[in-house]
Design a protein around this motif. Structure first.
Motif, PDB file in Angstrom:
ATOM      1  N   TYR A 192      -7.276   1.575   4.238  1.00 27.01           N
ATOM      2  CA  TYR A 192      -6.132   2.309   3.719  1.00 27.01           C
ATOM      3  C   TYR A 192      -6.626   3.657   3.208  1.00 27.01           C
ATOM      4  O   TYR A 192      -7.707   3.765   2.637  1.00 27.01           O
ATOM      5  CB  TYR A 192      -5.454   1.546   2.587  1.00 27.01           C
ATOM      6  CG  TYR A 192      -4.860   0.225   3.035  1.00 27.01           C
ATOM      7  CD1 TYR A 192      -3.606   0.169   3.615  1.00 27.01           C
ATOM      8  CD2 TYR A 192      -5.580  -0.953   2.896  1.00 27.01           C
ATOM      9  CE1 TYR A 192      -3.073  -1.032   4.054  1.00 27.01           C
ATOM     10  CE2 TYR A 192      -5.062  -2.160   3.324  1.00 27.01           C
ATOM     11  CZ  TYR A 192      -3.799  -2.198   3.894  1.00 27.01           C
ATOM     12  OH  TYR A 192      -3.291  -3.386   4.342  1.00 27.01           O
ATOM     13  N   GLN A 219      -1.944   2.745   6.163  1.00 28.54           N
ATOM     14  CA  GLN A 219      -2.935   1.905   6.845  1.00 28.54           C
ATOM     15  C   GLN A 219      -3.541   2.711   7.989  1.00 28.54           C
ATOM     16  O   GLN A 219      -2.924   2.908   9.021  1.00 28.54           O
ATOM     17  CB  GLN A 219      -2.272   0.631   7.366  1.00 28.54           C
ATOM     18  CG  GLN A 219      -3.242  -0.353   8.009  1.00 28.54           C
ATOM     19  CD  GLN A 219      -2.547  -1.614   8.474  1.00 28.54           C
ATOM     20  OE1 GLN A 219      -1.951  -2.346   7.693  1.00 28.54           O
ATOM     21  NE2 GLN A 219      -2.613  -1.869   9.773  1.00 28.54           N
ATOM     22  N   SER A 267       0.831  -1.208   0.000  1.00 28.20           N
ATOM     23  CA  SER A 267       0.000   0.000   0.000  1.00 28.20           C
ATOM     24  C   SER A 267       0.866   1.259   0.000  1.00 28.20           C
ATOM     25  O   SER A 267       0.564   2.234  -0.702  1.00 28.20           O
ATOM     26  CB  SER A 267      -0.936  -0.009   1.220  1.00 28.20           C
ATOM     27  OG  SER A 267      -0.270   0.363   2.408  1.00 28.20           O
TER      28      SER A 267
END
Length: 205
Positions: free
Chosen positions: A201, A186, A179
């Motif tokens: 996210y 997060q 991510s």
């Protein structure tokens, strides 16, 4: 013709997932990647009438089921037909209207029944489509620090690998690293029933 499919897990988890979404969804459109039967999609469209829930799935049988659910729930005038999106076939082909109104992306019980490359593609394309402050939510089982959170997850993971040795429950830290590569952080991880998690996210750049 009634092509509706029935996935038992949907009935068990849709309310608790909806409770998570209720704290995040505010406006615009939400794109669901890997919508399966479509049961989640129509449930969330009815629960959040102020938004547009856009389903998608690469499987024609699933898309027919989604369309049947939309018709069955009398949502034809409100809810668009499912898109044919294979997460790895990038760029995703989405209507301009959806791209302009997109507020977030949701994927439920998808990445553990897919190769790791699908997780990579999910974050890559989501990172391109979403703007700063918008969300990507993953729901499903995860390993934490490369360890299963329950014995049942251990057996479930093994059963997945018996079907396809590239499938399996993903390690949360590795997903989080992916991510970050695509401009997300997060924001939250929420414990859900049956040893599942909702991981939120948020796009930061």
């Amino acid at each position: 013709m009634d092509n509706r499919l029935f996935f038992p897990a949907t009935q068990r988890n849709r309310d608790c997932i909806g409770d998570v979404l209720s704290k995040i969804i505010k406006k615009g459109s939400v794109l669901e990647i890997g919508s399966g039967s479509g049961e989640h999609g129509v449930f969330f469209q009815k629960r959040f009438p102020a938004i547009i829930w856009q389903t998608s799935d690469p499987d024609l049988v699933h898309r027919k089921s989604i369309s049947s659910w939309i018709k069955y729930e009398d949502l034809t005038e409100k809810m668009p037909q499912p898109l044919e999106i294979d997460v790895e076939k990038i760029p995703w082909k989405i209507p301009l209207e959806l791209a302009n109104s997109l507020h977030g992306i949701v994927s439920i019980n998808m990445i553990h029944v897919a190769e790791w490359s699908c997780t990579v593609a999910l974050f890559r394309e989501s990172g391109k489509l979403l703007n700063k402050g918008q969300f990507l939510i993953l729901y499903g089982p995860f390993k934490i620090c490369n360890k299963h959170t329950s014995e049942s997850d251990y057996f479930f993971d093994n059963s997945l690998k018996m079907q396809n040795d590239l499938w399996g429950i993903k390690n949360l830290e590795e997903v989080c690293d992916e991510s970050k590569k695509n401009g997300f952080f997060q924001e939250d991880i929420i414990n859900m029933p049956a040893n599942n998690f909702s991981v939120i996210y948020r796009k930061v750049s």
